[in-house]
Scaffold this motif. Structure first.
Motif, PDB file in Angstrom:
ATOM      1  N   THR A  59       7.940  -5.831 -11.778  1.00  0.00           N
ATOM      2  CA  THR A  59       7.662  -5.547 -13.187  1.00  0.00           C
ATOM      3  C   THR A  59       7.427  -4.056 -13.382  1.00  0.00           C
ATOM      4  OG1 THR A  59       5.311  -6.027 -12.801  1.00  0.00           O
ATOM      5  CG2 THR A  59       6.673  -7.811 -13.679  1.00  0.00           C
ATOM      6  N   ALA A  60       7.681  -3.575 -14.596  1.00  0.00           N
ATOM      7  CA  ALA A  60       7.419  -2.183 -14.971  1.00  0.00           C
ATOM      8  C   ALA A  60       6.674  -2.191 -16.294  1.00  0.00           C
ATOM      9  CB  ALA A  60       8.723  -1.396 -15.093  1.00  0.00           C
ATOM     10  N   THR A  61       5.530  -1.496 -16.353  1.00  0.00           N
ATOM     11  CA  THR A  61       4.672  -1.504 -17.534  1.00  0.00           C
ATOM     12  C   THR A  61       4.285  -0.084 -17.903  1.00  0.00           C
ATOM     13  OG1 THR A  61       3.728  -3.588 -16.719  1.00  0.00           O
ATOM     14  CG2 THR A  61       2.609  -2.519 -18.564  1.00  0.00           C
ATOM     15  N   LEU A  62       4.583   0.320 -19.138  1.00  0.00           N
ATOM     16  CA  LEU A  62       4.174   1.638 -19.621  1.00  0.00           C
ATOM     17  C   LEU A  62       2.685   1.612 -19.922  1.00  0.00           C
ATOM     18  CD1 LEU A  62       4.955   4.525 -20.618  1.00  0.00           C
ATOM     19  CD2 LEU A  62       5.227   3.511 -22.895  1.00  0.00           C
ATOM     20  N   LEU A  63       1.923   2.512 -19.300  1.00  0.00           N
ATOM     21  CA  LEU A  63       0.489   2.599 -19.520  1.00  0.00           C
ATOM     22  C   LEU A  63       0.183   3.533 -20.684  1.00  0.00           C
ATOM     23  CD1 LEU A  63      -0.648   2.938 -15.792  1.00  0.00           C
ATOM     24  CD2 LEU A  63      -0.300   0.847 -17.134  1.00  0.00           C
ATOM     25  N   GLY A  64      -1.051   3.486 -21.143  1.00  0.00           N
ATOM     26  CA  GLY A  64      -1.439   4.297 -22.289  1.00  0.00           C
ATOM     27  C   GLY A  64      -1.400   5.783 -22.020  1.00  0.00           C
ATOM     28  N   ASN A  65      -1.492   6.193 -20.752  1.00  0.00           N
ATOM     29  CA  ASN A  65      -1.467   7.617 -20.424  1.00  0.00           C
ATOM     30  C   ASN A  65      -0.065   8.141 -20.165  1.00  0.00           C
ATOM     31  OD1 ASN A  65      -0.845   6.485 -17.956  1.00  0.00           O
ATOM     32  ND2 ASN A  65      -2.680   7.203 -16.894  1.00  0.00           N
ATOM     33  N   GLY A  66       0.962   7.306 -20.360  1.00  0.00           N
ATOM     34  CA  GLY A  66       2.342   7.737 -20.157  1.00  0.00           C
ATOM     35  C   GLY A  66       2.902   7.413 -18.794  1.00  0.00           C
ATOM     36  N   ASP A  67       2.054   6.991 -17.842  1.00  0.00           N
ATOM     37  CA  ASP A  67       2.547   6.560 -16.536  1.00  0.00           C
ATOM     38  C   ASP A  67       3.199   5.191 -16.667  1.00  0.00           C
ATOM     39  OD1 ASP A  67       1.355   8.846 -15.640  1.00  0.00           O
ATOM     40  OD2 ASP A  67      -0.272   7.857 -14.561  1.00  0.00           O
ATOM     41  N   VAL A  68       3.994   4.821 -15.672  1.00  0.00           N
ATOM     42  CA  VAL A  68       4.593   3.492 -15.615  1.00  0.00           C
ATOM     43  C   VAL A  68       4.162   2.826 -14.316  1.00  0.00           C
ATOM     44  CG1 VAL A  68       6.743   2.151 -15.525  1.00  0.00           C
ATOM     45  CG2 VAL A  68       6.580   4.163 -17.008  1.00  0.00           C
ATOM     46  N   LEU A  69       3.583   1.645 -14.429  1.00  0.00           N
ATOM     47  CA  LEU A  69       3.154   0.878 -13.266  1.00  0.00           C
ATOM     48  C   LEU A  69       4.260  -0.083 -12.864  1.00  0.00           C
ATOM     49  CD1 LEU A  69       0.874  -0.150 -11.299  1.00  0.00           C
ATOM     50  CD2 LEU A  69       0.330  -1.823 -13.103  1.00  0.00           C
ATOM     51  N   VAL A  70       4.739   0.029 -11.628  1.00  0.00           N
ATOM     52  CA  VAL A  70       5.740  -0.891 -11.077  1.00  0.00           C
ATOM     53  C   VAL A  70       5.063  -1.676  -9.967  1.00  0.00           C
ATOM     54  CG1 VAL A  70       7.913  -1.048  -9.812  1.00  0.00           C
ATOM     55  CG2 VAL A  70       7.680   0.574 -11.693  1.00  0.00           C
ATOM     56  N   ALA A  71       5.179  -3.000 -10.010  1.00  0.00           N
ATOM     57  CA  ALA A  71       4.407  -3.824  -9.082  1.00  0.00           C
ATOM     58  C   ALA A  71       5.212  -5.020  -8.592  1.00  0.00           C
ATOM     59  CB  ALA A  71       3.122  -4.315  -9.751  1.00  0.00           C
ATOM     60  N   GLY A  72       5.005  -5.354  -7.307  1.00  0.00           N
ATOM     61  CA  GLY A  72       5.544  -6.563  -6.716  1.00  0.00           C
ATOM     62  C   GLY A  72       7.046  -6.564  -6.577  1.00  0.00           C
ATOM     63  N   GLY A  73       7.595  -7.765  -6.343  1.00  0.00           N
ATOM     64  CA  GLY A  73       9.029  -7.930  -6.185  1.00  0.00           C
ATOM     65  C   GLY A  73       9.415  -8.262  -4.760  1.00  0.00           C
ATOM     66  N   PHE A  74      10.710  -8.459  -4.551  1.00  0.00           N
ATOM     67  CA  PHE A  74      11.260  -8.704  -3.226  1.00  0.00           C
ATOM     68  C   PHE A  74      11.740  -7.387  -2.625  1.00  0.00           C
ATOM     69  CE2 PHE A  74      11.815 -12.917  -5.106  1.00  0.00           C
ATOM     70  CZ  PHE A  74      11.444 -13.756  -4.062  1.00  0.00           C
ATOM     71  N   PRO A  75      11.331  -7.062  -1.394  1.00  0.00           N
ATOM     72  CA  PRO A  75      11.828  -5.843  -0.768  1.00  0.00           C
ATOM     73  C   PRO A  75      12.939  -6.111   0.246  1.00  0.00           C
ATOM     74  CG  PRO A  75       9.873  -6.567   0.368  1.00  0.00           C
ATOM     75  CD  PRO A  75      10.176  -7.616  -0.678  1.00  0.00           C
ATOM     76  N   THR A  76      13.471  -7.340   0.280  1.00  0.00           N
ATOM     77  CA  THR A  76      14.476  -7.704   1.275  1.00  0.00           C
ATOM     78  C   THR A  76      15.801  -8.004   0.602  1.00  0.00           C
ATOM     79  OG1 THR A  76      13.806 -10.019   1.169  1.00  0.00           O
ATOM     80  CG2 THR A  76      12.720  -8.655   2.816  1.00  0.00           C
ATOM     81  N   GLN A  77      16.699  -8.626   1.343  1.00  0.00           N
ATOM     82  CA  GLN A  77      18.004  -8.980   0.792  1.00  0.00           C
ATOM     83  C   GLN A  77      17.856  -9.924  -0.394  1.00  0.00           C
ATOM     84  OE1 GLN A  77      20.224 -11.713   3.353  1.00  0.00           O
ATOM     85  NE2 GLN A  77      18.405 -11.896   4.629  1.00  0.00           N
ATOM     86  N   VAL A  78      18.916 -10.041  -1.171  1.00  0.00           N
ATOM     87  CA  VAL A  78      18.871 -10.869  -2.369  1.00  0.00           C
ATOM     88  C   VAL A  78      18.500 -12.297  -1.993  1.00  0.00           C
ATOM     89  CG1 VAL A  78      20.452  -9.473  -3.696  1.00  0.00           C
ATOM     90  CG2 VAL A  78      21.362 -11.216  -2.193  1.00  0.00           C
ATOM     91  N   TYR A  79      17.650 -12.899  -2.804  1.00  0.00           N
ATOM     92  CA  TYR A  79      17.042 -14.161  -2.392  1.00  0.00           C
ATOM     93  C   TYR A  79      18.029 -15.321  -2.339  1.00  0.00           C
ATOM     94  CZ  TYR A  79      16.652 -14.700  -7.484  1.00  0.00           C
ATOM     95  OH  TYR A  79      16.913 -14.742  -8.824  1.00  0.00           O
ATOM     96  N   TRP A  80      19.123 -15.264  -3.094  1.00  0.00           N
ATOM     97  CA  TRP A  80      20.050 -16.385  -3.013  1.00  0.00           C
ATOM     98  C   TRP A  80      20.861 -16.368  -1.705  1.00  0.00           C
ATOM     99  CZ3 TRP A  80      20.601 -12.841  -7.154  1.00  0.00           C
ATOM    100  CH2 TRP A  80      21.582 -11.869  -6.967  1.00  0.00           C
ATOM    101  N   ALA A  81      20.776 -15.251  -0.970  1.00  0.00           N
ATOM    102  CA  ALA A  81      21.466 -15.163   0.318  1.00  0.00           C
ATOM    103  C   ALA A  81      20.548 -15.510   1.483  1.00  0.00           C
ATOM    104  CB  ALA A  81      22.035 -13.760   0.524  1.00  0.00           C
TER     105      ALA A  81
END
Length: 536
Positions: free
Chosen positions: A377-399
């Motif tokens: 996910t990516a979320t614009l914060l009130g101070n102008g930063d963007v928080l990116v969190a979580g996800g899969f760091p490996t090969q595509v999950y359907w493979a």
């Protein structure tokens, strides 16, 4: 000490490099012009150019110049979760799960001020690939979710109350859904459309609207085409653009290039213009000029992008090309109006981030993620930063054939625009939104690194000692109110601070007198100025 020559003047000749600004992205010139004043009085700036972050210096980037910085990791690894910016500036992360990962109910809260993750009350049900919508009441509506492998989609919904930090159930949807969309309408209701029906592995064309005041879901006209993994974007005129997605039925392409428009007044869908190519798992963002940017996705995960202009209602217009093929990417509209796209799949998970500039319709590089990821996910914060969190760091999950090899990331990172003086190529790379002569300028102390203030030429300089502010005064003929009043309030506060220091250092033989009426008035005036920072 602030002298007469240190005070802001109306002449551009006193502004140094700021007078050469040719483009300040979505920022008014006045705050930049009064940058030094907003930060408080500082020493006379050195006319020589700053060496920190000079574009031609070739120095190694300091940590504060890195666009992407690792943040504290979440307590729980997540993918397929939701992240919602709350009215108080915190971010609610809820649930998670996908085809290869079982759903979870836990939640966390990210506090931008402390940079810490705090535990949040778990949802009442485990959910992944659900939707989360911030309501006008400040509550968060979570609906549907869950994959076919984990019991099928849910029809249930619940509300998170940030004031109480608790969840409560609300009326269930009429149709169970996963991979659907939820869009906040201008009247405060929520449109939920499409999704997957695991019983037949088909897509649904149903849509319904949630009304918080009555706690009811009301079916509306069906979409023209059943779809899932699509996007839905609220337009400035109140309609909703539904684009792309997948469709599994005889004689229908598996990935759609069709769009349709939902009219909330009529409660019906009508055909929209065709996309330039079929898209699913793409990103969609509303630009400030009213257009909608659609990027990536497609059967081979495209690098193409296009914009739809509802004012003309014509076919989508090409909008440059991404450098990386992207699907399941995270996307956020930056404070300056650019669109940041990060992560995604195919052929490999890339770390390169890109930004779309709506003024030039071009894509430019926007640094590199510290952790490759998709379905984050990516979320614009009130101070102008963007928080990116979580996800899969490996090969595509359907493979992935073995679920035990499916990794989910707990990592988080921030897209953090650079402080004044750092090197830059584009305006969105700077906290102030201004890049001049390959270096970020500043417009307030908030645009500088810790321990620095913004001087009158728009550069961040070391913070001066309080004693250097004792000579601040108000410029003769300064107009009342506005930024000039804020500057004057800061200088008056500095004068009062200097006087208090003098009183503390005086001998104890003479009693300290109470502040006079003029000082009390100055203190009250300085206290009422919400834009005036504390003196350095």
């Amino acid at each position: 000490m602030c002298s007469e020559r240190d005070r802001p003047r109306g002449s551009a000749a006193t502004m140094g490099p700021l007078a050469r600004i040719t483009r300040i992205t979505r920022r008014a010139a006045a705050p930049v012009f009064l940058g030094g004043a907003l930060a408080g009085c500082v020493a006379e700036p050195d006319p020589a150019p700053s060496q920190q972050g000079a574009g031609a210096s070739g120095h190694a980037a300091a940590p504060e110049e890195e666009l992407w910085q690792l943040a504290e990791a979440m307590a729980t690894p997540r993918a397929g979760h939701t992240a919602t910016l709350l009215p108080d500036g915190r971010v609610l992360v809820a649930g998670g799960g996908s085809w290869k990962v079982p759903p979870i109910a836990s939640g966390e809260l990210y506090d931008p001020e402390s940079g810490a993750w705090l535990p949040a009350t778990p949802m009442r049900e485990a959910r992944g690939m659900h939707t989360a919508t911030l309501l006008p009441s400040g509550e968060v509506l979570v609906a549907g979710g869950n994959q076919c492998e984990w019991g099928g989609p849910l029809a249930t919904a619940e509300l998170y109350d940030p004031n109480r930090g608790s969840w409560k159930p609300v009326a269930p949807m009429n149709t169970a859904r996963v991979w659907h969309t939820a869009t906040l309408l201008q009247d405060g209701r929520v449109l939920v459309a499409g999704g997957i029906d695991c019983a037949s592995l088909g897509r649904t064309d149903t849509a319904e609207v949630y009304d918080r005041t009555s706690n009811t879901w009301t079916p509306v006209g069906a979409m023209i085409t059943s779809r899932a993994m699509h996007t839905a974007t609220l337009l400035q005129d109140g309609r909703v653009l539904v684009a792309g997605g997948s469709h599994i039925e005889v004689d229908v392409p598996p990935i759609l290039e069709s769009t349709e428009l939902y009219d909330p007044e009529a409660g019906t869908f009508s055909p929209g213009p065709a996309l330039s190519e079929p898209r699913w798992f793409h990103t969609a963002a509303l630009l400030r000029d009213g257009r909608v940017l659609l990027a990536g996705g497609g059967s081979n995960v495209s690098i193409s992008a296009e914009t739809y202009d509802p004012r003309s209602g014509s076919a989508a217009t090409p909008a440059g090309s991404l450098e990386i093929h992207r699907g399941h990417a995270a996307s956020a509209v930056l404070a300056g109006g650019e669109v940041l796209v990060a992560g995604g799949t195919y052929p490999d998970i890339a770390t390169l981030a890109e930004a779309f500039d709506p003024e030039t319709d071009r894509w430019v590089r926007a640094g590199a993620l510290r952790v490759a990821r998709y379905l984050g996910t990516a979320t614009l914060l009130g101070n102008g930063d963007v928080l990116v969190a979580g996800g899969f760091p490996t090969q595509v999950y359907w493979a992935i054939l073995d679920n035990s090899t499916s990794e989910v990331s707990a990592s988080a990172e921030l897209f953090r625009p650079r402080a004044g003086g750092a090197s830059c190529e584009r305006a969105f790379e700077c906290r102030s939104g201004a890049c001049v002569d390959a270096a970020c300028t500043c417009a307030s102390v908030d645009h500088c690194a810790a321990g620095s203030v913004c001087d009158l030429s728009g550069r961040c300089v070391p913070r001066a000692d309080d004693d250097d502010l004792s000579g601040c005064g108000v410029s003769p003929g300064a107009p009342p109110g506005g930024a000039a009043a804020s500057w004057a309030a800061a200088c008056l506060a500095a004068l009062l601070a200097a006087r208090r220091r003098g009183a503390r250092s005086a001998t104890t033989s003479s009693p300290r007198r109470a502040p006079g009426a003029a000082e009390r008035s100055a203190e009250r005036w300085a206290g009422r100025s919400s834009t005036s920072p504390s003196p350095p």
